[in-house]
Motif scaffolding. Structure first.
Motif, PDB file in Angstrom:
ATOM      1  N   LEU A   1      -5.669  26.476  -0.325  1.00  0.00           N
ATOM      2  CA  LEU A   1      -6.510  26.664   0.855  1.00  0.00           C
ATOM      3  C   LEU A   1      -5.898  27.691   1.802  1.00  0.00           C
ATOM      4  CD1 LEU A   1      -7.297  22.904   1.617  1.00  0.00           C
ATOM      5  CD2 LEU A   1      -8.601  24.492   0.178  1.00  0.00           C
ATOM      6  N   HIS A   2      -6.666  28.720   2.138  1.00  0.00           N
ATOM      7  CA  HIS A   2      -6.248  29.709   3.127  1.00  0.00           C
ATOM      8  C   HIS A   2      -7.051  29.445   4.391  1.00  0.00           C
ATOM      9  CE1 HIS A   2      -5.283  32.712  -0.390  1.00  0.00           C
ATOM     10  NE2 HIS A   2      -4.563  31.610  -0.425  1.00  0.00           N
ATOM     11  N   GLY A   3      -6.381  29.015   5.440  1.00  0.00           N
ATOM     12  CA  GLY A   3      -7.134  28.777   6.656  1.00  0.00           C
ATOM     13  C   GLY A   3      -6.410  27.895   7.632  1.00  0.00           C
ATOM     14  N   MET A   4      -7.168  27.364   8.564  1.00  0.00           N
ATOM     15  CA  MET A   4      -6.656  26.410   9.551  1.00  0.00           C
ATOM     16  C   MET A   4      -7.393  25.099   9.319  1.00  0.00           C
ATOM     17  SD  MET A   4      -8.473  27.935  12.988  1.00  0.00           S
ATOM     18  CE  MET A   4     -10.248  28.205  13.094  1.00  0.00           C
ATOM     19  N   PHE A   5      -6.641  24.008   9.272  1.00  0.00           N
ATOM     20  CA  PHE A   5      -7.317  22.755   8.923  1.00  0.00           C
ATOM     21  C   PHE A   5      -6.485  21.530   9.258  1.00  0.00           C
ATOM     22  CE2 PHE A   5      -5.234  24.496   5.098  1.00  0.00           C
ATOM     23  CZ  PHE A   5      -4.355  23.482   4.771  1.00  0.00           C
ATOM     24  N   ALA A   6      -7.209  20.462   9.511  1.00  0.00           N
ATOM     25  CA  ALA A   6      -6.678  19.103   9.495  1.00  0.00           C
ATOM     26  C   ALA A   6      -7.799  18.270   8.896  1.00  0.00           C
ATOM     27  CB  ALA A   6      -6.322  18.623  10.896  1.00  0.00           C
ATOM     28  N   PHE A   7      -7.503  17.546   7.822  1.00  0.00           N
ATOM     29  CA  PHE A   7      -8.572  16.779   7.186  1.00  0.00           C
ATOM     30  C   PHE A   7      -8.040  15.478   6.614  1.00  0.00           C
ATOM     31  CE2 PHE A   7      -7.217  19.772   3.786  1.00  0.00           C
ATOM     32  CZ  PHE A   7      -6.917  18.885   2.757  1.00  0.00           C
ATOM     33  N   ALA A   8      -8.979  14.582   6.355  1.00  0.00           N
ATOM     34  CA  ALA A   8      -8.677  13.294   5.728  1.00  0.00           C
ATOM     35  C   ALA A   8      -9.659  13.094   4.582  1.00  0.00           C
ATOM     36  CB  ALA A   8      -8.806  12.155   6.737  1.00  0.00           C
ATOM     37  N   ILE A   9      -9.136  12.763   3.396  1.00  0.00           N
ATOM     38  CA  ILE A   9      -9.963  12.474   2.219  1.00  0.00           C
ATOM     39  C   ILE A   9      -9.641  11.077   1.725  1.00  0.00           C
ATOM     40  CG2 ILE A   9     -10.506  13.091  -0.162  1.00  0.00           C
ATOM     41  CD1 ILE A   9      -9.794  15.959   0.448  1.00  0.00           C
ATOM     42  N   TYR A  10     -10.668  10.249   1.642  1.00  0.00           N
ATOM     43  CA  TYR A  10     -10.487   8.914   1.055  1.00  0.00           C
ATOM     44  C   TYR A  10     -10.991   8.947  -0.375  1.00  0.00           C
ATOM     45  CZ  TYR A  10     -10.502   3.886   0.298  1.00  0.00           C
ATOM     46  OH  TYR A  10     -10.249   2.624  -0.200  1.00  0.00           O
ATOM     47  N   ASP A  11     -10.112   8.572  -1.315  1.00  0.00           N
ATOM     48  CA  ASP A  11     -10.456   8.504  -2.734  1.00  0.00           C
ATOM     49  C   ASP A  11     -10.811   7.058  -3.055  1.00  0.00           C
ATOM     50  OD1 ASP A  11     -10.064   8.171  -5.678  1.00  0.00           O
ATOM     51  OD2 ASP A  11      -9.514  10.293  -5.549  1.00  0.00           O
ATOM     52  N   ARG A  12     -12.083   6.815  -3.353  1.00  0.00           N
ATOM     53  CA  ARG A  12     -12.560   5.445  -3.536  1.00  0.00           C
ATOM     54  C   ARG A  12     -12.075   4.832  -4.837  1.00  0.00           C
ATOM     55  NH1 ARG A  12     -18.889   5.631  -1.833  1.00  0.00           N
ATOM     56  NH2 ARG A  12     -18.577   3.373  -1.751  1.00  0.00           N
ATOM     57  N   LYS A  13     -11.773   5.655  -5.831  1.00  0.00           N
ATOM     58  CA  LYS A  13     -11.273   5.133  -7.097  1.00  0.00           C
ATOM     59  C   LYS A  13      -9.808   4.717  -6.981  1.00  0.00           C
ATOM     60  CE  LYS A  13     -10.536   6.279 -11.974  1.00  0.00           C
ATOM     61  NZ  LYS A  13     -10.683   7.328 -13.032  1.00  0.00           N
ATOM     62  N   ASP A  14      -8.972   5.612  -6.461  1.00  0.00           N
ATOM     63  CA  ASP A  14      -7.546   5.308  -6.317  1.00  0.00           C
ATOM     64  C   ASP A  14      -7.228   4.544  -5.045  1.00  0.00           C
ATOM     65  OD1 ASP A  14      -7.106   6.645  -8.671  1.00  0.00           O
ATOM     66  OD2 ASP A  14      -6.551   8.538  -7.689  1.00  0.00           O
ATOM     67  N   ARG A  15      -8.214   4.439  -4.165  1.00  0.00           N
ATOM     68  CA  ARG A  15      -8.070   3.732  -2.886  1.00  0.00           C
ATOM     69  C   ARG A  15      -6.910   4.306  -2.075  1.00  0.00           C
ATOM     70  NH1 ARG A  15      -8.712  -2.575  -3.235  1.00  0.00           N
ATOM     71  NH2 ARG A  15      -9.745  -2.141  -1.257  1.00  0.00           N
ATOM     72  N   THR A  16      -6.912   5.617  -1.959  1.00  0.00           N
ATOM     73  CA  THR A  16      -5.893   6.327  -1.196  1.00  0.00           C
ATOM     74  C   THR A  16      -6.541   7.154  -0.095  1.00  0.00           C
ATOM     75  OG1 THR A  16      -5.954   8.226  -2.706  1.00  0.00           O
ATOM     76  CG2 THR A  16      -4.345   6.486  -3.176  1.00  0.00           C
ATOM     77  N   LEU A  17      -5.759   7.418   0.948  1.00  0.00           N
ATOM     78  CA  LEU A  17      -6.184   8.319   2.013  1.00  0.00           C
ATOM     79  C   LEU A  17      -5.209   9.485   2.051  1.00  0.00           C
ATOM     80  CD1 LEU A  17      -8.168   8.726   4.455  1.00  0.00           C
ATOM     81  CD2 LEU A  17      -6.319   7.824   5.888  1.00  0.00           C
ATOM     82  N   PHE A  18      -5.738  10.694   1.975  1.00  0.00           N
ATOM     83  CA  PHE A  18      -4.917  11.900   1.982  1.00  0.00           C
ATOM     84  C   PHE A  18      -5.159  12.651   3.284  1.00  0.00           C
ATOM     85  CE2 PHE A  18      -4.300  16.456   0.751  1.00  0.00           C
ATOM     86  CZ  PHE A  18      -2.930  16.377   0.491  1.00  0.00           C
ATOM     87  N   LEU A  19      -4.085  12.837   4.052  1.00  0.00           N
ATOM     88  CA  LEU A  19      -4.140  13.587   5.301  1.00  0.00           C
ATOM     89  C   LEU A  19      -3.366  14.890   5.128  1.00  0.00           C
ATOM     90  CD1 LEU A  19      -3.272  10.715   7.826  1.00  0.00           C
ATOM     91  CD2 LEU A  19      -5.556  11.542   7.229  1.00  0.00           C
ATOM     92  N   ALA A  20      -3.866  15.976   5.689  1.00  0.00           N
ATOM     93  CA  ALA A  20      -3.178  17.265   5.565  1.00  0.00           C
ATOM     94  C   ALA A  20      -3.420  18.104   6.809  1.00  0.00           C
ATOM     95  CB  ALA A  20      -3.645  18.022   4.329  1.00  0.00           C
ATOM     96  N   ARG A  21      -2.408  18.927   7.124  1.00  0.00           N
ATOM     97  CA  ARG A  21      -2.489  19.855   8.256  1.00  0.00           C
ATOM     98  C   ARG A  21      -2.080  21.239   7.786  1.00  0.00           C
ATOM     99  NH1 ARG A  21       1.021  19.499  13.869  1.00  0.00           N
ATOM    100  NH2 ARG A  21      -0.259  20.954  15.119  1.00  0.00           N
ATOM    101  N   ASP A  22      -2.700  22.270   8.345  1.00  0.00           N
ATOM    102  CA  ASP A  22      -2.481  23.636   7.862  1.00  0.00           C
ATOM    103  C   ASP A  22      -1.044  24.106   8.060  1.00  0.00           C
ATOM    104  OD1 ASP A  22      -2.255  25.324  10.448  1.00  0.00           O
ATOM    105  OD2 ASP A  22      -4.107  24.234  10.787  1.00  0.00           O
TER     106      ASP A  22
END
Length: 631
Positions: A119-140
């Motif tokens: 990813l090229h850019g500016m970001f803060a996001f959260a992805i919830y994976d319903r299969k693995d039941r995980t939450l992924f947080l990331a900042r640029d």
């Protein structure tokens, strides 16, 4: 640009109240006035406020992947999303929207945690994976976009784009961290390694975090860092050509938008460079705006006007004066944490001006950090050469005492202000640079603190994290280490925080093309002599821009976006300076010696000393505590 918030339970999986997530998002409505949404599932809730920039009709959030496995809330822009989309489509991905949000989801499905590398850019996001039941947080990579987090008493982790999002959660404790007061008085802001409140943290720039319901909270993982260890080889003219390519690429990529776009223009090298490439890439007139001051020595509008005429931009400007400081409470509310960079006021005003005609504005932020444009970096490079010649014993035993004895001549011409230089040379390179970068030196801070705060701080000094950062920097020279510290510490804590909060307060998206990570990585590989030459910082950048910009713009002394608070505190704001020592809010904390604060105010008003930055820090701390209701 948007605001995000969410709740994630570890241990016992408890239901998440959608109304609680909605309240966390509602206080972020300024970040996203165009739409909102909340999604919950056992143990997780995600919320979003939207400012529509790309794919205005589509890309609503929280967004689900096509197969419904993953859900995302996202703040920022991915500038390479179209190229990345084509790559993912070749690998079998399918898309329902035309925006960048769904591309992040597809990248997560393809590469997991490593999606951030693409990813090229500016970001803060959260992805919830319903299969693995995980939450992924990331900042640029540079921390352009913020992300606050807090562990709560019910076993959940709450997160939000701003602290006010967490403050909307009823379980958040409002207890001030005394070390944050020391950090704030050192730097004028609360750095990213800490928060004003105990139990609240910030996900660091270039880091991600993968959470599981059945596991304790892990440590964040660093996925990117900037290295100064390798040097480019080749002739200066070849590196100049490569630099121009990176600059053009960085600006062009940030001109993608489905809404009106413009630029901030101060008339300095950096903003003028951005406008030059925007004008080259655009068929229409570039919209530019600038802010001036009612104090002539701090006003740069004539330089901005010159660049506007040169590139025939559609230009607008306004003047900021001391009588506009009735907005102090508003500014304090933008930042939540105390924030004492006085240029926040004109930055907010220029964002207001820009928002009258555009929704996206490009800025020149980042070039000073990447190309060694600050005077302190140039001085540090010279001081490091002196340290290399003089034995450490001589420096500590001779220069140190001389520095202690030398008077602090704030009123004198710069060559006579030797106290800081002597004290800096007597110390290590990291200690000297932290002194140059800090607002209030430790010996003065201790004189301000009450005994109780001194006891709580103990042996901690606000400079220690920066000194450690410099000592461990992937660097080959003192100049490298100083720039590394600026990129990792000063930039996310001060500059990017200021621009994010003031632009988002008026629902304006600010983009920083000179912080394209490929451009910064290229700059980090330049030999010292192509960054600083004959006391001139940003040498190769200026040399490469000679074909675009006049020399009186490129080589005039750096002025910076300096608010004339010293003059204002001796004039229309003198009563506010005197009122600091009588503040009931600060008095209740017991953190400071009120008599000492009164002495500082009178010394500044009389002109005997320049204590404007300390007074501004205390004033903004007072207003912030009042806004937070925690003192």
């Amino acid at each position: 640009m948007c605001g995000i918030a969410g709740i994630f339970h570890t241990g016992t999986i408890k239901p998440v109240d959608p109304a609680r997530v909605e309240r966390m998002c509602d206080v972020l409505a300024h970040r996203g006035p165009d739409g909102s949404g909340v999604w919950t599932s056992p143990g997780v809730g995600l919320g979003h406020r939207r400012l529509s920039i790309i794919d205005i009709a589509g890309s609503l959030q929280p967004m689900h992947s096509i197969e419904e496995r993953s859900v995302i809330v996202f703040n920022g822009e991915i500038y390479n999303f179209r190229a990345l989309r084509r790559e993912l489509e070749e690998k079998g991905a399918r898309f329902r929207t035309d925006g960048d949000t769904e591309v992040i989801l597809a990248a997560w499905q393809r590469w997991g945690e490593d999606c951030v590398q693409h990813l090229h850019g500016m970001f803060a996001f959260a992805i919830y994976d319903r299969k693995d039941r995980t939450l992924f947080l990331a900042r640029d990579r540079f921390g352009v976009k913020p992300l606050f987090m807090a562990e709560l008493s019910d076993g959940s982790l709450a997160f939000a784009s701003e602290l006010k999002g967490l403050l909307a959660h009823p379980l958040l404790r409002r207890e001030v961290d005394p070390l944050a007061i020391e950090d704030y008085m050192t730097w004028g802001y609360v750095p990213d390694h800490r928060s004003i409140l105990r139990g609240v943290s910030k996900l660091a720039a270039g880091h991600s975090l993968l959470l599981r319901h059945d596991s304790p909270l892990p440590q964040p993982r660093q996925y990117w860092d900037i290295s100064f260890e390798n040097r480019h080889k080749g002739k200066a003219r070849d590196l100049e050509a490569e630099l121009l390519h990176h600059l053009k690429q960085a600006v062009d990529s940030r001109m993608v938008a489905d809404v009106p776009l413009g630029a901030f223009l101060s008339g300095g090298v950096d903003s003028s460079t951005v406008v030059a490439f925007m004008a080259e890439a655009s068929r229409n007139k570039v919209k530019t705006c600038s802010i001036g001051f009612d104090v002539a020595s701090a006003d740069e509008t004539s330089h901005a006007d010159k660049i506007a005429r040169l590139f025939d931009t559609e230009h607008a400007s306004r003047i900021v004066s001391a009588d506009q400081f009735d907005a102090l409470d508003t500014i304090a509310g933008m930042f939540d944490e105390p924030f004492a960079d006085a240029s926040a006021l004109p930055t907010w005003r220029v964002c207001q001006l820009a928002r009258e005609s555009v929704t996206v504005a490009l800025s020149g932020d980042g070039a000073d950090e990447a190309f060694a444009g600050y005077r302190r970096q140039v001085f540090h490079a010279h001081e490091e050469r002196v340290r290399g010649v003089l034995p450490s014993a001589l420096r500590s035993k001779v220069l140190g005492p001389l520095g202690e004895a030398f008077p602090k001549l704030d009123w004198a011409p710069r060559p006579w202000r030797a106290k800081t230089t002597l004290l800096s040379l007597a110390a290590s390179g990291a200690q000297g640079y932290s002194r140059a970068l800090s607002v209030v030196p430790p010996e003065i801070r201790l004189g301000l603190y009450g005994k109780d705060l001194q006891r709580q701080i103990g042996g901690y000094r606000g400079e220690l994290p920066l000194e450690k950062l410099m000592a461990q920097a992937p660097a080959r020279s003192g100049l490298d280490a100083a720039q590394y510290a600026d990129l990792k510490f000063w930039l996310p804590g001060d500059i990017l925080t200021k621009v994010d909060r003031t632009s988002m307060a008026v629902s304006l998206e600010a983009r920083e093309p000179l912080l394209d990570h490929r451009l910064v990585e290229f700059a980090a590989g330049l030999p010292d002599g192509l960054r600083v030459k004959r006391a001139q910082g940003k040498w190769l950048l200026k040399k490469s821009m000679e074909r675009y910009l006049p020399n009186d713009i490129l080589y005039r002394p750096k002025q910076g976006f300096v608010t004339p608070i010293a003059q204002w505190f001796r004039g229309p704001l003198a009563s506010k300076a005197r009122g600091i020592s009588k503040s009931a809010m600060l008095a209740r904390t017991g953190w400071f010696e009120n008599a000492r604060l009164a002495d500082i105010a009178e010394a500044h008003i009389s002109g005997r000393s320049d204590h404007s930055r300390i007074l501004w820090q205390l004033l903004m701390l007072d207003r912030s505590l009042a806004r937070l209701g925690i003192a």
